[in-house]
Write an enzyme that holds these catalytic residues in place. Sequence first.
Site, PDB file in Angstrom:
ATOM      1  N   HIS A  95       0.820  -1.215   0.000  1.00  0.00           N
ATOM      2  CA  HIS A  95       0.000   0.000   0.000  1.00  0.00           C
ATOM      3  C   HIS A  95       0.856   1.268   0.000  1.00  0.00           C
ATOM      4  O   HIS A  95       0.321   2.366   0.149  1.00  0.00           O
ATOM      5  CB  HIS A  95      -0.937   0.021   1.206  1.00  0.00           C
ATOM      6  CG  HIS A  95      -1.934  -1.089   1.237  1.00  0.00           C
ATOM      7  ND1 HIS A  95      -2.769  -1.379   0.178  1.00  0.00           N
ATOM      8  CD2 HIS A  95      -2.226  -2.000   2.207  1.00  0.00           C
ATOM      9  CE1 HIS A  95      -3.531  -2.422   0.488  1.00  0.00           C
ATOM     10  NE2 HIS A  95      -3.215  -2.816   1.705  1.00  0.00           N
ATOM     11  N   HIS A 132      -6.344  -7.485  -0.056  1.00  0.00           N
ATOM     12  CA  HIS A 132      -6.491  -6.065  -0.356  1.00  0.00           C
ATOM     13  C   HIS A 132      -5.619  -5.696  -1.557  1.00  0.00           C
ATOM     14  O   HIS A 132      -4.479  -6.139  -1.663  1.00  0.00           O
ATOM     15  CB  HIS A 132      -6.096  -5.230   0.871  1.00  0.00           C
ATOM     16  CG  HIS A 132      -6.876  -5.607   2.090  1.00  0.00           C
ATOM     17  ND1 HIS A 132      -6.395  -6.505   3.025  1.00  0.00           N
ATOM     18  CD2 HIS A 132      -8.112  -5.243   2.496  1.00  0.00           C
ATOM     19  CE1 HIS A 132      -7.307  -6.671   3.968  1.00  0.00           C
ATOM     20  NE2 HIS A 132      -8.358  -5.929   3.674  1.00  0.00           N
ATOM     21  N   ASP A 164      -4.332 -13.268   4.021  1.00  0.00           N
ATOM     22  CA  ASP A 164      -5.582 -12.760   4.576  1.00  0.00           C
ATOM     23  C   ASP A 164      -6.769 -13.146   3.700  1.00  0.00           C
ATOM     24  O   ASP A 164      -7.894 -12.721   3.944  1.00  0.00           O
ATOM     25  CB  ASP A 164      -5.527 -11.250   4.808  1.00  0.00           C
ATOM     26  CG  ASP A 164      -5.048 -10.469   3.607  1.00  0.00           C
ATOM     27  OD1 ASP A 164      -4.713 -11.071   2.565  1.00  0.00           O
ATOM     28  OD2 ASP A 164      -4.988  -9.224   3.699  1.00  0.00           O
TER      29      ASP A 164
END
Length: 193
Positions: free
Chosen positions: A8, A46, A133
Site C-alpha cells: 500500500h 487487499h 488474509d
Amino acid sequence: MTRPPGHHAGHDFFGGYCFVNNAAVAAQVLRDAGLAKVAVLDIDYHHGNGTQALFYERADVFFASVHGDPHTEYPYYLGHADERGAGAGAGCNLNLPLPRGTGFARWREALHSALQAISAFGAQALVVSLGVDTFAGDPIAGFTLASEDYLRVGEDLAAAGLPTLFVFEGGYAVDEVGVNAVNVLEGFAQRAP
C-alpha cells in the site's frame, strides 16, 4: 519473508501498515540486475494500490492483482478491473477483483488468469506479494480459502516456471498465518523444477 507489509506504499503515500514497498523494490532490483521484464503478482485480499501506482506507466514491470472488490474493500479508490495501465504501461496492469465470500475454486480461476497474463507478457521473473488474509478465518478480510488450499496456491505459482521471490504482505488470523504461509512455500517447493 518481510514484515511489515509494503504493497500500500507508493511514491508519495503510505497506508495499511505499509511504509516501504518491498515487492516494488524487489522488482526494480531484478530490473537493475538486467532482466528486461518482471512481473509482480499480488494475492493479498487487499489491492496493492501502491505497487500499481509505482508501475502503472511502465512497460517493463507487469502488475497483476487478485483481491477483494474495491467498491466495498480497502483501499477503495484503486483496484478496479478497468485499470489497465497508462502511457507506455498500457496493458501492463491487470486487476481481478472478486466479491466478498469468494471461495477457492473461483479465486483459483482468477489466479490462473493472472498467471496466463504474466506468461503472455514474457516475464523473466516473478515477485509474489503473498497475503494470506484470503483465509476464511481472517478477521479483516472476506474470502474463504482453507489452510490446505494454500498448498495448491504454491503449486500453481511454481507451475509458472519462473524464478520467484515471495514478499509477505497481509495475514491477520494469528493462529493460522504461519501454517498458511508455510503451506504456500511447501506447495511451491514440491512442484518447482
